[in-house]
Scaffold this active site. Structure first.
Site, mmCIF file in Angstrom:
data_model
loop_
_atom_site.group_PDB
_atom_site.id
_atom_site.type_symbol
_atom_site.label_atom_id
_atom_site.label_comp_id
_atom_site.label_asym_id
_atom_site.label_seq_id
_atom_site.Cartn_x
_atom_site.Cartn_y
_atom_site.Cartn_z
ATOM 1 N N GLY A 199 0.833 -1.208 0.000
ATOM 2 C CA GLY A 199 0.000 0.000 0.000
ATOM 3 C C GLY A 199 0.863 1.251 0.000
ATOM 4 O O GLY A 199 2.102 1.173 -0.087
ATOM 5 N N ASP A 213 -3.841 -12.822 3.264
ATOM 6 C CA ASP A 213 -4.828 -12.007 3.974
ATOM 7 C C ASP A 213 -4.592 -12.186 5.475
ATOM 8 O O ASP A 213 -4.627 -13.319 5.977
ATOM 9 C CB ASP A 213 -6.233 -12.509 3.560
ATOM 10 C CG ASP A 213 -7.335 -11.667 4.166
ATOM 11 O OD1 ASP A 213 -7.169 -11.163 5.298
ATOM 12 O OD2 ASP A 213 -8.386 -11.544 3.513
ATOM 13 N N VAL A 214 -4.360 -11.077 6.177
ATOM 14 C CA VAL A 214 -4.012 -11.180 7.609
ATOM 15 C C VAL A 214 -5.166 -11.697 8.473
ATOM 16 O O VAL A 214 -4.970 -11.972 9.662
ATOM 17 C CB VAL A 214 -3.483 -9.841 8.190
ATOM 18 C CG1 VAL A 214 -2.149 -9.469 7.589
ATOM 19 C CG2 VAL A 214 -4.506 -8.718 8.041
ATOM 20 N N ASN A 219 -4.227 -12.158 14.823
ATOM 21 C CA ASN A 219 -3.242 -13.059 14.200
ATOM 22 C C ASN A 219 -1.824 -12.513 14.306
ATOM 23 O O ASN A 219 -0.888 -13.254 14.616
ATOM 24 C CB ASN A 219 -3.605 -13.319 12.736
ATOM 25 C CG ASN A 219 -4.786 -14.259 12.618
ATOM 26 O OD1 ASN A 219 -4.966 -15.171 13.435
ATOM 27 N ND2 ASN A 219 -5.620 -14.048 11.607
ATOM 28 N N TYR A 241 -14.262 0.999 10.343
ATOM 29 C CA TYR A 241 -12.851 1.388 10.419
ATOM 30 C C TYR A 241 -12.523 1.908 11.814
ATOM 31 O O TYR A 241 -11.603 1.416 12.480
ATOM 32 C CB TYR A 241 -12.589 2.465 9.365
ATOM 33 C CG TYR A 241 -11.159 2.927 9.241
ATOM 34 C CD1 TYR A 241 -10.195 2.135 8.627
ATOM 35 C CD2 TYR A 241 -10.770 4.189 9.707
ATOM 36 C CE1 TYR A 241 -8.881 2.582 8.481
ATOM 37 C CE2 TYR A 241 -9.466 4.637 9.555
ATOM 38 C CZ TYR A 241 -8.525 3.836 8.939
ATOM 39 O OH TYR A 241 -7.230 4.282 8.804
ATOM 40 N N GLN A 243 -1.362 -8.877 29.330
ATOM 41 C CA GLN A 243 -1.596 -10.296 29.644
ATOM 42 C C GLN A 243 -0.401 -11.183 29.296
ATOM 43 O O GLN A 243 -0.135 -12.153 29.997
ATOM 44 C CB GLN A 243 -2.827 -10.741 28.844
ATOM 45 C CG GLN A 243 -3.525 -11.977 29.388
ATOM 46 C CD GLN A 243 -4.846 -12.222 28.636
ATOM 47 O OE1 GLN A 243 -5.529 -11.279 28.230
ATOM 48 N NE2 GLN A 243 -5.186 -13.474 28.439
ATOM 49 N N THR A 296 -2.037 11.431 6.072
ATOM 50 C CA THR A 296 -0.700 11.420 5.492
ATOM 51 C C THR A 296 -0.826 11.325 3.972
ATOM 52 O O THR A 296 -1.761 10.696 3.475
ATOM 53 C CB THR A 296 0.083 10.216 6.058
ATOM 54 O OG1 THR A 296 0.063 10.321 7.480
ATOM 55 C CG2 THR A 296 1.520 10.190 5.580
HETATM 56 P P1 NAD Z 1 -3.446 1.706 1.742
HETATM 57 O O1 NAD Z 1 -4.862 1.363 1.482
HETATM 58 O O2 NAD Z 1 -2.666 2.341 0.646
HETATM 59 O O3 NAD Z 1 -2.638 0.431 2.233
HETATM 60 C C1 NAD Z 1 -3.196 -0.627 2.964
HETATM 61 C C2 NAD Z 1 -2.580 -1.928 2.484
HETATM 62 O O4 NAD Z 1 -3.133 -3.026 3.243
HETATM 63 C C3 NAD Z 1 -2.891 -2.222 1.014
HETATM 64 O O5 NAD Z 1 -1.733 -2.631 0.352
HETATM 65 C C4 NAD Z 1 -3.925 -3.346 1.088
HETATM 66 O O6 NAD Z 1 -3.939 -4.166 -0.063
HETATM 67 C C5 NAD Z 1 -3.482 -4.068 2.350
HETATM 68 N N1 NAD Z 1 -4.540 -4.877 2.981
HETATM 69 C C6 NAD Z 1 -5.821 -4.505 3.232
HETATM 70 N N2 NAD Z 1 -6.481 -5.515 3.833
HETATM 71 C C7 NAD Z 1 -5.595 -6.543 3.970
HETATM 72 C C8 NAD Z 1 -5.694 -7.845 4.497
HETATM 73 N N3 NAD Z 1 -6.818 -8.313 5.030
HETATM 74 N N4 NAD Z 1 -4.576 -8.638 4.464
HETATM 75 C C9 NAD Z 1 -3.414 -8.195 3.917
HETATM 76 N N5 NAD Z 1 -3.288 -6.960 3.391
HETATM 77 C C10 NAD Z 1 -4.356 -6.136 3.419
HETATM 78 O O7 NAD Z 1 -3.439 2.644 3.032
HETATM 79 P P2 NAD Z 1 -2.237 3.428 3.750
HETATM 80 O O8 NAD Z 1 -2.540 4.864 3.680
HETATM 81 O O9 NAD Z 1 -0.944 2.940 3.260
HETATM 82 O O10 NAD Z 1 -2.460 2.987 5.253
HETATM 83 C C11 NAD Z 1 -1.640 2.023 5.892
HETATM 84 C C12 NAD Z 1 -2.068 1.883 7.350
HETATM 85 O O11 NAD Z 1 -1.925 3.140 8.003
HETATM 86 C C13 NAD Z 1 -3.524 1.460 7.519
HETATM 87 O O12 NAD Z 1 -3.608 0.539 8.570
HETATM 88 C C14 NAD Z 1 -4.217 2.741 7.885
HETATM 89 O O13 NAD Z 1 -5.346 2.509 8.678
HETATM 90 C C15 NAD Z 1 -3.142 3.490 8.638
HETATM 91 N N6 NAD Z 1 -3.372 4.941 8.554
HETATM 92 C C16 NAD Z 1 -3.062 5.635 7.430
HETATM 93 C C17 NAD Z 1 -3.327 6.993 7.368
HETATM 94 C C18 NAD Z 1 -2.990 7.798 6.144
HETATM 95 O O14 NAD Z 1 -3.342 8.983 6.097
HETATM 96 N N7 NAD Z 1 -2.319 7.284 5.156
HETATM 97 C C19 NAD Z 1 -3.911 7.652 8.460
HETATM 98 C C20 NAD Z 1 -4.248 6.904 9.587
HETATM 99 C C21 NAD Z 1 -3.953 5.548 9.636
HETATM 100 N N1 UDP Z 2 -1.170 -17.080 15.062
HETATM 101 C C1 UDP Z 2 -0.545 -16.846 13.846
HETATM 102 N N2 UDP Z 2 0.786 -17.115 13.741
HETATM 103 C C2 UDP Z 2 1.523 -17.608 14.768
HETATM 104 C C3 UDP Z 2 0.877 -17.821 16.012
HETATM 105 C C4 UDP Z 2 -0.470 -17.544 16.126
HETATM 106 O O1 UDP Z 2 -1.160 -16.404 12.887
HETATM 107 O O2 UDP Z 2 2.708 -17.822 14.590
HETATM 108 C C5 UDP Z 2 -2.597 -16.787 15.179
HETATM 109 C C6 UDP Z 2 -3.377 -18.014 15.592
HETATM 110 O O3 UDP Z 2 -4.140 -18.430 14.484
HETATM 111 C C7 UDP Z 2 -4.255 -17.557 16.718
HETATM 112 C C8 UDP Z 2 -3.983 -16.079 16.884
HETATM 113 O O4 UDP Z 2 -2.772 -15.833 16.212
HETATM 114 O O5 UDP Z 2 -5.614 -17.699 16.393
HETATM 115 C C9 UDP Z 2 -3.862 -15.670 18.312
HETATM 116 O O6 UDP Z 2 -2.847 -16.426 18.907
HETATM 117 P P1 UDP Z 2 -2.756 -16.652 20.467
HETATM 118 O O7 UDP Z 2 -1.597 -17.536 20.728
HETATM 119 O O8 UDP Z 2 -2.793 -15.356 21.154
HETATM 120 O O9 UDP Z 2 -4.132 -17.322 20.850
HETATM 121 P P2 UDP Z 2 -4.721 -18.783 20.591
HETATM 122 O O10 UDP Z 2 -3.763 -19.527 19.726
HETATM 123 O O11 UDP Z 2 -4.846 -19.341 21.947
HETATM 124 O O12 UDP Z 2 -6.030 -18.519 19.932
#
Ligand code: NAD
Ligand code: UDP
Ligand code: UDP
Length: 315
Positions: free
Chosen positions: A11, A57-58, A98, A144, A161, A174
């Site tokens: 991003g 995807d996170v 995660n 959001y 914790q 920004t």
């Molecule tokens: P952006 O939309 O350009 O970048 C976000 C990135 O996250 C993108 O590359 C998108 O593809 C990726 N993404 C979205 N969902 C995802 C998911 N589930 N798994 C993996 N990747 C995912 O926005 P940005 O301006 O670069 O913002 C970056 C971070 O900074 C964000 O968390 C935003 O909330 C925070 N932020 C930015 C601003 C700003 O003004 N730029 C202000 C406040 C907070």
């Molecule tokens: N997790 C992950 N990568 C790791 C360890 C954990 O993505 O290396 C994820 C996992 O799927 C879990 C979450 O992080 O659901 C929260 O982890 P935590 O150990 O805090 O809790 P729990 O495993 O007990 O749900």
């Protein structure tokens, strides 16, 4: 050399953080699902021996081994985060769980890019970190705002914790190069409209204010925060305290581009905050940081970038 994970690394901000970390000699893993990020943003790093991209995807677990995590994954433009609001909340909340679970397993330091949106439509001005905010929990911005608030809660609970090393930054608006031309946020919208001599879309009467931070200043403070002593957790406001109305911003963009664009008034979106400006005393005191780039200079550089992008598109 540290091994560093940047989520949302393709991003706007993520791309700049990846670039700076590589420049500083670190080994960078960029994780992104390319929802708003693009491969073109990171293509110049692809040949770098210490850069790696993972499409992921996170919201789903991730298993990698790193020393530090910058958690940026989340669409940031209102247009994009409102497009699939349920996914936005999932990204903020499941994504945070995660990445915190990952940080816990590997004992990594983790930084969250939270937002000035946690203050909602603020009744305290300028906003200080001890202000709890004025947020609508059920409006169109809530996916959001509340998602990011819940992520902050998770960060502090994992710290209390599980003793995790956390850093929470509250970013104010920004801007800079590598914003997506159709990102929908005000700076990129106005510049693209001005360069194409199209109407500049002012939402509401344009008297609402924002404070705009140039991307280089933001990257510097985020890295400073990550590198700060373990007792500095935040939340810390990071942004430029200069405050401008949206009309003032439009006028600057028109002046700097020499555009013939006219202003076009459009309805103000629901819950659009009326004013916003960071109090950055905490960042000054604890991180020795304050922004250096003035709005006029940052805008000129950003305009140059978009001009270049348009030229390349036309070729
Ligand atoms: P952006 O939309 O350009 O970048 C976000 C990135 O996250 C993108 O590359 C998108 O593809 C990726 N993404 C979205 N969902 C995802 C998911 N589930 N798994 C993996 N990747 C995912 O926005 P940005 O301006 O670069 O913002 C970056 C971070 O900074 C964000 O968390 C935003 O909330 C925070 N932020 C930015 C601003 C700003 O003004 N730029 C202000 C406040 C907070
Ligand atoms: N997790 C992950 N990568 C790791 C360890 C954990 O993505 O290396 C994820 C996992 O799927 C879990 C979450 O992080 O659901 C929260 O982890 P935590 O150990 O805090 O809790 P729990 O495993 O007990 O749900
Ligand atoms: N805005 C505008 N015209 C646009 C885009 C945005 O007037 O084309 C206004 C928007 O209503 C808000 C401000 O500019 O008051 C900043 O909007 P942005 O989407 O950049 O970020 P926000 O701070 O609202 O999350």
């Amino acid at each position: 050399m540290k091994k560093i994970l940047v989520t949302g690394g393709a991003g706007f901000l993520g791309r700049h953080i990846c670039g700076k970390l590589l420049e500083d000699g670190h080994d960078v893993i960029c994780v992104d699902n390319f929802f708003t990020g693009t491969k073109s943003n990171i293509v110049e790093f692809m040949d770098h021996p210490y850069f790696e991209v993972m499409r992921h995807d996170v919201c789903f677990p991730l298993y990698v081994e790193v020393d530090e995590i910058y958690n940026l994954a989340c669409p940031a433009s209102p247009v994009h985060y409102q497009h699939d609001p349920v996914q936005t909340t999932k990204t903020s909340v499941h994504g945070a769980i995660n990445m915190l679970g990952l940080a816990k397993r590997i004992n990594a330091k983790i930084l969250q890019t939270s937002t000035s949106e946690v203050y909602g439509d603020p009744e305290v001005h300028p906003q200080t970190e001890d202000y709890w905010g004025n947020v609508n929990p059920i409006g169109i911005r809530s996916c959001y705002d509340e998602g990011k608030r819940c992520a902050e809660t998770l960060f502090f609970d994992y710290h209390r914790q599980h003793g995790l090393k956390i850093k929470v930054a509250r970013l104010f608006n920004t801007y800079g190069s590598h914003m997506h031309p159709n990102d929908g946020r005000v700076v990129s919208n106005f510049i693209m409209q001005a360069l194409k001599n199209e109407p500049i879309t002012i939402y509401g009467d344009g008297e609402q204010t924002r404070s705009f931070c140039y991307v280089d200043d933001m990257v510097n403070v985020l890295i400073k925060l990550m590198d700060s002593p373990d007792n500095i957790l935040g939340p810390v406001n990071v942004g430029n305290p200069g405050e401008f109305t949206i009309l003032e911003l439009a006028q600057k963009v028109i002046d700097f581009t020499g555009s013939s664009s006219k202003l076009e008034l459009k309805p103000l979106p629901h819950d659009d905050p009326t004013r916003r400006r960071p109090d950055i005393s905490y960042a000054k005191k604890h991180l020795g940081w304050e922004p250096e780039v003035k709005l006029d200079d940052g805008l000129r550089k950003t305009i140059e970038y978009f001009e270049q992008t348009l030229k390349e598109e036309a070729m």
